[in-house]
Design an enzyme around this catalytic site. Sequence first.
Site, PDB file in Angstrom:
ATOM      1  N   ASP A  93       0.946  -1.765   0.365  1.00  0.00           N
ATOM      2  CA  ASP A  93       0.344  -0.231   0.283  1.00  0.00           C
ATOM      3  C   ASP A  93       1.305   1.215   0.536  1.00  0.00           C
ATOM      4  OD1 ASP A  93       1.047   0.039   2.117  1.00  0.00           O
ATOM      5  OD2 ASP A  93      -0.715   0.739   3.618  1.00  0.00           O
ATOM      6  N   GLY A 120      -1.357   5.478   2.603  1.00  0.00           N
ATOM      7  CA  GLY A 120      -2.325   6.717   2.260  1.00  0.00           C
ATOM      8  C   GLY A 120      -3.644   6.683   3.488  1.00  0.00           C
ATOM      9  N   ASP A 137      -7.696  -7.270   0.463  1.00  0.00           N
ATOM     10  CA  ASP A 137      -6.642  -7.767   1.472  1.00  0.00           C
ATOM     11  C   ASP A 137      -7.322  -7.584   2.743  1.00  0.00           C
ATOM     12  OD1 ASP A 137      -6.597  -4.966   0.660  1.00  0.00           O
ATOM     13  OD2 ASP A 137      -5.323  -4.834   3.003  1.00  0.00           O
ATOM     14  N   HIS A 154      -5.366 -20.873  10.849  1.00  0.00           N
ATOM     15  CA  HIS A 154      -6.729 -21.224  10.067  1.00  0.00           C
ATOM     16  C   HIS A 154      -7.804 -19.924   9.762  1.00  0.00           C
ATOM     17  CE1 HIS A 154     -10.914 -22.743  10.462  1.00  0.00           C
ATOM     18  NE2 HIS A 154     -11.598 -21.466  10.466  1.00  0.00           N
TER      19      HIS A 154
END
Lengths: 376, 376
Positions: free
Chosen positions: B92, B95, B271, B340
């Site tokens: 990223d 921001g 994400d 998991h």
Amino acid sequence: MKFELKGKDKLSKARAGEITNDHGKILTPIFMPVGTAGSVKAIHQREVRKDIEAQIILGNTYHLYLRPGLEVLKNAGGLHKFMGWERPILTDSGGYQVYSLAANRKIKEEGVAIKSHIDGSSHFFSPENVMDIQRVIGADIIMAFDECTPYPCDYSYAKKSMEMTHRWLERCCKRVDETSPLYGHHQSLFPIVQGSTYKDLRRISAEKIASFEREGNAIGGLSVGEPAELMYEMAGEVCEILPADKPRYLMGVGTPENILECIALGIDMFDCVMPTRNGRNGMLFTQNGIINIKNEKWKQDYSVIDENSDCFVDKDYSKAYLRHLMVGKEILGMQIASIHNLHFYLWLVTEARKQILEGTFYEWKNKMVKQVSRRL
Amino acid sequence: MKFELKGKDKLSKARAGEITNDHGKILTPIFMPVGTAGSVKAIHQREVRKDIEAQIILGNTYHLYLRPGLEVLKNAGGLHKFMGWERPILTDSGGYQVYSLAANRKIKEEGVAIKSHIDGSSHFFSPENVMDIQRVIGADIIMAFDECTPYPCDYSYAKKSMEMTHRWLERCCKRVDETSPLYGHHQSLFPIVQGSTYKDLRRISAEKIASFEREGNAIGGLSVGEPAELMYEMAGEVCEILPADKPRYLMGVGTPENILECIALGIDMFDCVMPTRNGRNGMLFTQNGIINIKNEKWKQDYSVIDENSDCFVDKDYSKAYLRHLMVGKEILGMQIASIHNLHFYLWLVTEARKQILEGTFYEWKNKMVKQVSRRL
């Protein structure tokens, strides 16, 4: 439980042996990773098994009794099943927690009243109920309930305490012998030699403990702050008395150097939180010495963590990366350091065994003791 | 970077694609585990690779810039080498941190002055230096420097901010186009659509962003507290405008339900910290719903964590054991839950892709959305 001696060093008292119990074989000398509450901290069971190659791990009776508690453990079918560990387990008896939580307990002949470190609730441990608790946990090797004296400890207290530990041992043996394992595998009770740092008391205790003729014997009350030389002196004295045909377990020891010296005195089994606890704090043990990975000097050292190791963490990650994780308090840093250290400890005892069998232990030990205690 | 569309759903806008870049292939729709400071928290790299089967992970420019810092990253040869991750990485632009650390920053046309959350030191981020920083980190996909507006946000601020984000994008593109990657692999710049929860602004922003004709496009400023319906409305609106022949990345989203709904709108990449952060706190996502493993009801549930999963944590450990670890704040509990959840997220997007290719996505999605959002 069976114990076979496979070889002896000629220049020291070191021995190579093999313990066989219902969960497998343990090649001695051995180091047992500590899994206090049913987890070797920050390490998956499959890593303890395949990467560290631990042959036996240790659980803490006091911690397991408080959490998850006996009902959960019993209904799981014991600790092996609860945590998914199919190799041997040893549990301590809580005697060490009675020592380390000194502010929260009261010792009497009958047993120990103790306040939980979790919620302050009151609990009472006696030789009898500690045996019952260890039946529920279901370890392969269970420890007698003893009093671990602090260092320093005056002679009269050490003597009185030791005598009570001996009386407690009678009660432990009686309870174990009149009860049965709960899960179909045998449990071996190991008594514990006490006597603080007094040679005569240690001799008396070792003789007394040996007279119970249990399947193995342990030495407690050391590595509680005394100088290493004093620990070696006591351990050496006791090893002279404890029967040679049974495993000898030195509780809570220690640094790689301590372990090597005590193997040379005839000790077969060790446990210690140091590789995991100090690892989580950034201390790495290696063949070439001790690394504090948080130090600035590793900031741009892009070499692998340990070029002498074939463990995945030592090959996959660099010193600079591990330092970054530790400085940033990333959980992965604790995971890496814990695996590295335990892998090294297991390598150390495995190598010691090989050297004993090859007749080269003494020289190797003297060389290694110098190497492993350096600061890098 | 190459993007190929492999299939489309007939009853929704869902697509199956394939991104190819210098570090490998990414099958879309895809979820990218977040590795903020160069570590997917509590998970070894080999587990991210083999057990979770992540195809691309995300790093945070702001965090990596502060720690380990650019010198360490540059001399390591970039983040891939530093952390030992050979598959694609996306970073990223900081921001989002400008948004989430609102108390510590000052936004101007030139850029953003921000105080470090670690030591309070002052730093300045501009479209230009954020591109330079991402060159040093060396991710395969790098993000434009944008302002992420909060929710709610008044129209005039949202409009002004969006316009500045567009001007910043020009500066980002200029800088990227006049510089070269440092480590021999290509870096693709993705611009970011803003416009808060205003449809007209979102349309303007999507058209503007698309006009730059970069290799992929992202949607930011969502999943910042607005109702899910509003997020879907904005994402849907933007997907109608962003070109179909380039991947679309919806930043910071979300729950399994959010992901399924947004796949149906035409999103290709996701994400979110949720699987790891909520996992560390005891929340498990499964095909059948959400488990709060700390609840008393799991105390004696000795069944495996997830009977529908072939991931090692789901087979090796029971719910009762994981609950015990979580209640006792054992690190292993955080490790297990994180693996998991990420394994489940990757399963979810992989299965979505399969359903798209088989033409059964829409029905499957509607069924799954109900299942995954139940509380167990």
